[in-house]
Design a protein around this motif. Structure first.
Motif, PDB file in Angstrom:
ATOM      1  N   LEU A 264       4.714  27.248   4.705  1.00  0.00           N
ATOM      2  CA  LEU A 264       3.854  27.712   5.787  1.00  0.00           C
ATOM      3  C   LEU A 264       3.019  26.558   6.325  1.00  0.00           C
ATOM      4  N   CYS A 265       2.403  25.789   5.422  1.00  0.00           N
ATOM      5  CA  CYS A 265       1.582  24.658   5.875  1.00  0.00           C
ATOM      6  C   CYS A 265       2.442  23.616   6.568  1.00  0.00           C
ATOM      7  N   ARG A 266       3.627  23.354   6.023  1.00  0.00           N
ATOM      8  CA  ARG A 266       4.521  22.381   6.656  1.00  0.00           C
ATOM      9  C   ARG A 266       4.912  22.840   8.060  1.00  0.00           C
ATOM     10  N   THR A 267       5.276  24.107   8.190  1.00  0.00           N
ATOM     11  CA  THR A 267       5.681  24.636   9.485  1.00  0.00           C
ATOM     12  C   THR A 267       4.532  24.568  10.483  1.00  0.00           C
ATOM     13  N   LEU A 285      -6.874  23.055   6.930  1.00  0.00           N
ATOM     14  CA  LEU A 285      -6.901  22.976   5.482  1.00  0.00           C
ATOM     15  C   LEU A 285      -5.514  23.348   4.981  1.00  0.00           C
ATOM     16  N   ALA A 286      -5.106  22.795   3.858  1.00  0.00           N
ATOM     17  CA  ALA A 286      -3.742  23.056   3.398  1.00  0.00           C
ATOM     18  C   ALA A 286      -3.604  22.805   1.900  1.00  0.00           C
ATOM     19  N   ASN A 287      -2.595  23.437   1.336  1.00  0.00           N
ATOM     20  CA  ASN A 287      -2.083  23.114  -0.002  1.00  0.00           C
ATOM     21  C   ASN A 287      -0.713  22.486   0.159  1.00  0.00           C
ATOM     22  N   TRP A 288      -0.365  21.591  -0.749  1.00  0.00           N
ATOM     23  CA  TRP A 288       0.978  21.012  -0.738  1.00  0.00           C
ATOM     24  C   TRP A 288       1.444  20.790  -2.174  1.00  0.00           C
ATOM     25  N   GLU A 289       2.749  20.849  -2.325  1.00  0.00           N
ATOM     26  CA  GLU A 289       3.340  20.710  -3.654  1.00  0.00           C
ATOM     27  C   GLU A 289       3.509  19.241  -4.032  1.00  0.00           C
ATOM     28  N   HIS A 290       3.282  18.956  -5.293  1.00  0.00           N
ATOM     29  CA  HIS A 290       3.673  17.683  -5.895  1.00  0.00           C
ATOM     30  C   HIS A 290       4.970  17.954  -6.651  1.00  0.00           C
ATOM     31  N   VAL A 291       6.065  17.491  -6.088  1.00  0.00           N
ATOM     32  CA  VAL A 291       7.391  17.819  -6.600  1.00  0.00           C
ATOM     33  C   VAL A 291       7.914  16.668  -7.456  1.00  0.00           C
ATOM     34  N   GLU A 292       8.504  17.029  -8.553  1.00  0.00           N
ATOM     35  CA  GLU A 292       9.061  16.022  -9.470  1.00  0.00           C
ATOM     36  C   GLU A 292      10.072  15.153  -8.729  1.00  0.00           C
ATOM     37  N   GLY A 293       9.899  13.834  -8.848  1.00  0.00           N
ATOM     38  CA  GLY A 293      10.825  12.899  -8.215  1.00  0.00           C
ATOM     39  C   GLY A 293      10.494  12.563  -6.772  1.00  0.00           C
ATOM     40  N   ASP A 295       7.394  11.353  -3.897  1.00  0.00           N
ATOM     41  CA  ASP A 295       6.052  10.834  -3.660  1.00  0.00           C
ATOM     42  C   ASP A 295       5.323  11.815  -2.754  1.00  0.00           C
ATOM     43  N   TRP A 296       4.172  12.328  -3.213  1.00  0.00           N
ATOM     44  CA  TRP A 296       3.487  13.361  -2.436  1.00  0.00           C
ATOM     45  C   TRP A 296       3.033  12.844  -1.078  1.00  0.00           C
ATOM     46  N   GLN A 297       2.700  11.564  -0.999  1.00  0.00           N
ATOM     47  CA  GLN A 297       2.272  11.012   0.281  1.00  0.00           C
ATOM     48  C   GLN A 297       3.442  10.944   1.270  1.00  0.00           C
ATOM     49  N   ASP A 298       4.618  10.544   0.780  1.00  0.00           N
ATOM     50  CA  ASP A 298       5.799  10.539   1.654  1.00  0.00           C
ATOM     51  C   ASP A 298       6.146  11.957   2.102  1.00  0.00           C
ATOM     52  N   ARG A 299       5.952  12.917   1.210  1.00  0.00           N
ATOM     53  CA  ARG A 299       6.221  14.315   1.554  1.00  0.00           C
ATOM     54  C   ARG A 299       5.353  14.748   2.739  1.00  0.00           C
ATOM     55  N   LEU A 300       4.087  14.386   2.695  1.00  0.00           N
ATOM     56  CA  LEU A 300       3.188  14.781   3.770  1.00  0.00           C
ATOM     57  C   LEU A 300       3.446  13.994   5.049  1.00  0.00           C
ATOM     58  N   ARG A 301       3.807  12.742   4.927  1.00  0.00           N
ATOM     59  CA  ARG A 301       4.130  11.966   6.128  1.00  0.00           C
ATOM     60  C   ARG A 301       5.285  12.604   6.883  1.00  0.00           C
ATOM     61  N   SER A 302       6.227  13.208   6.151  1.00  0.00           N
ATOM     62  CA  SER A 302       7.383  13.830   6.790  1.00  0.00           C
ATOM     63  C   SER A 302       6.998  15.070   7.585  1.00  0.00           C
ATOM     64  N   TRP A 303       5.813  15.629   7.334  1.00  0.00           N
ATOM     65  CA  TRP A 303       5.353  16.799   8.076  1.00  0.00           C
ATOM     66  C   TRP A 303       4.830  16.447   9.462  1.00  0.00           C
ATOM     67  N   VAL A 304       4.353  15.225   9.645  1.00  0.00           N
ATOM     68  CA  VAL A 304       3.619  14.871  10.866  1.00  0.00           C
ATOM     69  C   VAL A 304       4.560  14.893  12.067  1.00  0.00           C
ATOM     70  N   PRO A 305       4.216  15.650  13.117  1.00  0.00           N
ATOM     71  CA  PRO A 305       5.093  15.724  14.288  1.00  0.00           C
ATOM     72  C   PRO A 305       5.085  14.427  15.086  1.00  0.00           C
ATOM     73  N   THR A 374       3.580   3.748  18.666  1.00  0.00           N
ATOM     74  CA  THR A 374       3.547   3.609  17.210  1.00  0.00           C
ATOM     75  C   THR A 374       2.365   4.390  16.649  1.00  0.00           C
ATOM     76  N   PRO A 375       2.507   5.701  16.489  1.00  0.00           N
ATOM     77  CA  PRO A 375       1.411   6.501  15.932  1.00  0.00           C
ATOM     78  C   PRO A 375       1.027   6.025  14.535  1.00  0.00           C
ATOM     79  N   SER A 376      -0.229   6.246  14.198  1.00  0.00           N
ATOM     80  CA  SER A 376      -0.751   5.882  12.886  1.00  0.00           C
ATOM     81  C   SER A 376      -0.776   7.115  11.993  1.00  0.00           C
ATOM     82  N   VAL A 377      -0.249   6.986  10.778  1.00  0.00           N
ATOM     83  CA  VAL A 377      -0.277   8.074   9.798  1.00  0.00           C
ATOM     84  C   VAL A 377      -0.921   7.544   8.526  1.00  0.00           C
ATOM     85  N   VAL A 378      -2.121   8.032   8.233  1.00  0.00           N
ATOM     86  CA  VAL A 378      -2.857   7.627   7.041  1.00  0.00           C
ATOM     87  C   VAL A 378      -2.893   8.807   6.084  1.00  0.00           C
ATOM     88  N   VAL A 379      -2.365   8.607   4.880  1.00  0.00           N
ATOM     89  CA  VAL A 379      -2.389   9.628   3.832  1.00  0.00           C
ATOM     90  C   VAL A 379      -3.085   9.015   2.627  1.00  0.00           C
TER      91      VAL A 379
END
Length: 512
Positions: A264-267, A285-293, A295-305, A374-379
């Motif tokens: 839901l947060c990703r969408t 505000l959001a929750n996100w999963e820390h998935v085995e294998g 990187d949580w920061q890369d996971r969130l970067r992939s959400w950014v439109p 070149t948008p900036s994405v800071v996590v």
């Protein structure tokens, strides 16, 4: 009673009687039923206890017969009060007709909703309406058993309100409005506010909150996520405190999004880019999963439109057992049948195991629509105390990104900077030592960051008063330290950029 049959009270005050809401508002203000009035009446300990869902201190403090004590017992503590006493304070007949009050036994009246005084940022006296038992301290596992319950003011609500950028805008969207707190804030600086929610009860209560607060009405629309938003409709500001809890199933509308994991947060984040005007902000505000294998920061970067700058701050991380226990308690499951509690706990852990989730993060996501190639994405992770409100700090962060984006290393070294206000330097070392072991820069405002700097960094920021360019300062440091000035110029720009990005240094006009 099973979860499927649990329901919130069906009676709500009429949302189409602004005249009654206005008279009720004047009566509440006349009795000092305000945030300041409550603090004066109850005292700090009892007032703080209310935020923890503890009502005994407030009950003890309201045993008198003053109008304010009666209103606290009635609207905040949900105690029946004598009709004759209420008639001396409130427009009782109007409130009965419009559904704010109902008879409760012989010559007694009760409220149909929680009404909580809420102080606005500029001293406004607002009132937040919510379902019974949910105005203070969140659901507390009582009314939260009802699927469509609408909560009042909680820590998440005030956090989001505090971090929101408050520049004047034409259009604002409060997505998942709940009891209308974010719409209330947005109405101060937006010409038009749209508020949406999947729960029609929430939209009704939002209308009551706005009317009782004397705030402009909002455009209320029912639906999930961006479903109620028309094709091509865009906004200057989007805010959302969504139902971000990662849970098996969707038992509770106010917190469970009904999608798998953090989908839901990703969408929500991914679909926001096309809904923002150029330069517009979206803050969640959001929750996100820390998935085995992963990187949580890369996971969130992939959400950014695409086409959006982003600043994502992780404020807290809980392992899956802590997380499950927190939300099981929120629903009051720990107070019921132990076997049912264990079964539900097991279901949460089963879901996390199937998705290879080892922890859950919580934090803030801010997007800004940008025309930059070149948008900036800071996590980042920052679990330390901050100073609210942070809206100006958030806006300044993106302003600095714009200033840095146009500077290559040569231009950066030709630029002038000054030390930001409220930044201090701390030196740590053994007593009597000639040189400190560590030099730390610390912000006393905003994010209250701290960062270690070396000798060059300490000398550089100490000389940043806006009068000399960054390159001239580095040349002087190189001469003092006997270093090659060209090598120092080559290795320092990235560190300067980080100090500016994090707010320790600000661009300065050399002519001033």
């Amino acid at each position: 009673m099973s979860d499927s049959s649990a329901s919130v009270p069906s009676v709500l005050p009429a949302a189409d009687r602004p005249d009654v809401a206005a008279r009720l508002r004047q009566a509440l203000l006349g009795a000092s039923f305000t945030a300041d009035g409550l603090l004066d009446l109850l005292g700090a300990p009892a007032y703080a206890a209310l935020a923890r869902s503890e009502t005994v201190p407030a009950l003890r403090a309201t045993r008198g017969d003053t109008p304010l004590e009666l209103l606290v017992r009635l609207f905040l503590l949900q105690q029946p009060v004598p009709r004759a006493a209420a008639a001396g304070v409130l427009p009782v007949e109007d409130c009965l007709q419009a559904g704010w009050l109902v008879p409760a036994g012989e010559d007694q009246l009760a409220t149909t909703v929680d009404v909580r005084p809420y102080g606005g940022p500029d001293g406004e006296d607002w009132f937040v309406v919510s379902d019974l038992g949910c105005a203070v301290g969140g659901a507390g596992g009582i009314a939260s058993r009802a699927q469509d319950v609408v909560l009042g003011v909680g820590g998440a609500s005030t956090t989001l309100a505090g971090i929101t950028v408050r520049t004047p805008v034409r259009t604002a969207l409060d997505l998942g409005t709940g009891s209308g707190i974010q719409a209330l804030h947005a109405g101060r600086h937006a010409t038009r506010v749209t508020a949406t929610d999947v729960n029609p009860r929430a939209l009704h209560i939002t209308a009551l909150t706005l009317a009782l607060s004397g705030a402009p009405a909002a455009d209320l629309r029912q639906g999930s996520l961006y479903e109620p938003v028309r094709d091509g409709e865009t906004f200057d500001l989007i805010v959302s405190n969504p139902p971000f809890v990662i849970s098996p199933g969707a038992r509770l509308t106010y917190r469970d999004g009904g999608m798998a994991g953090d989908d839901l947060c990703r969408t929500l984040v991914q679909e926001t880019g096309d809904r923002l005007n150029e330069g517009g902000y979206a803050q969640f505000l959001a929750n996100w999963e820390h998935v085995e294998g992963e990187d949580w920061q890369d996971r969130l970067r992939s959400w950014v439109p695409r086409g959006c700058d982003a600043w994502i701050v992780q404020r807290e991380v809980q392992d899956v057992t802590q997380y499950a226990e927190l939300w099981l308690r929120d629903a009051g499951d720990h107070r019921g049948d132990p076997a049912r509690y264990q079964a539900r706990y097991d279901a949460w852990l089963e879901e996390f195991e199937a998705r290879k989730v080892k922890a859950v993060g919580f934090g803030w996501i801010t997007l800004r629509r940008t025309g930059s190639a070149t948008p900036s994405v800071v996590v980042e992770e920052w679990p330390h105390p901050v100073e609210q409100p942070l809206g100006d700090t958030v806006r300044a962060h993106f302003d600095r990104l714009d200033q840095l984006r146009g500077l290559d290393d040569e231009a950066l070294l030709a630029a002038h900077f000054r030390l930001a206000p409220q930044v201090v330097q701390e030196q740590v070392g053994l007593p009597g030592a000639e040189d400190p072991e560590h030099v730390v820069l610390r912000q006393n405002r905003g994010m209250r960051r701290a960062t270690a700097v070396d000798t060059v960094g300490a000398g550089f920021v100490g000389a940043c008063d806006g009068s000399l360019s960054a390159g001239r300062i580095l040349d002087a440091i190189a001469e003092l330290m006997g270093e090659d000035p060209e090598q120092l110029r080559e290795r320092t720009p990235d560190r300067i950029r980080l100090l500016v990005e994090q707010g320790f240094l600000e661009p300065a006009d050399p002519a001033r």
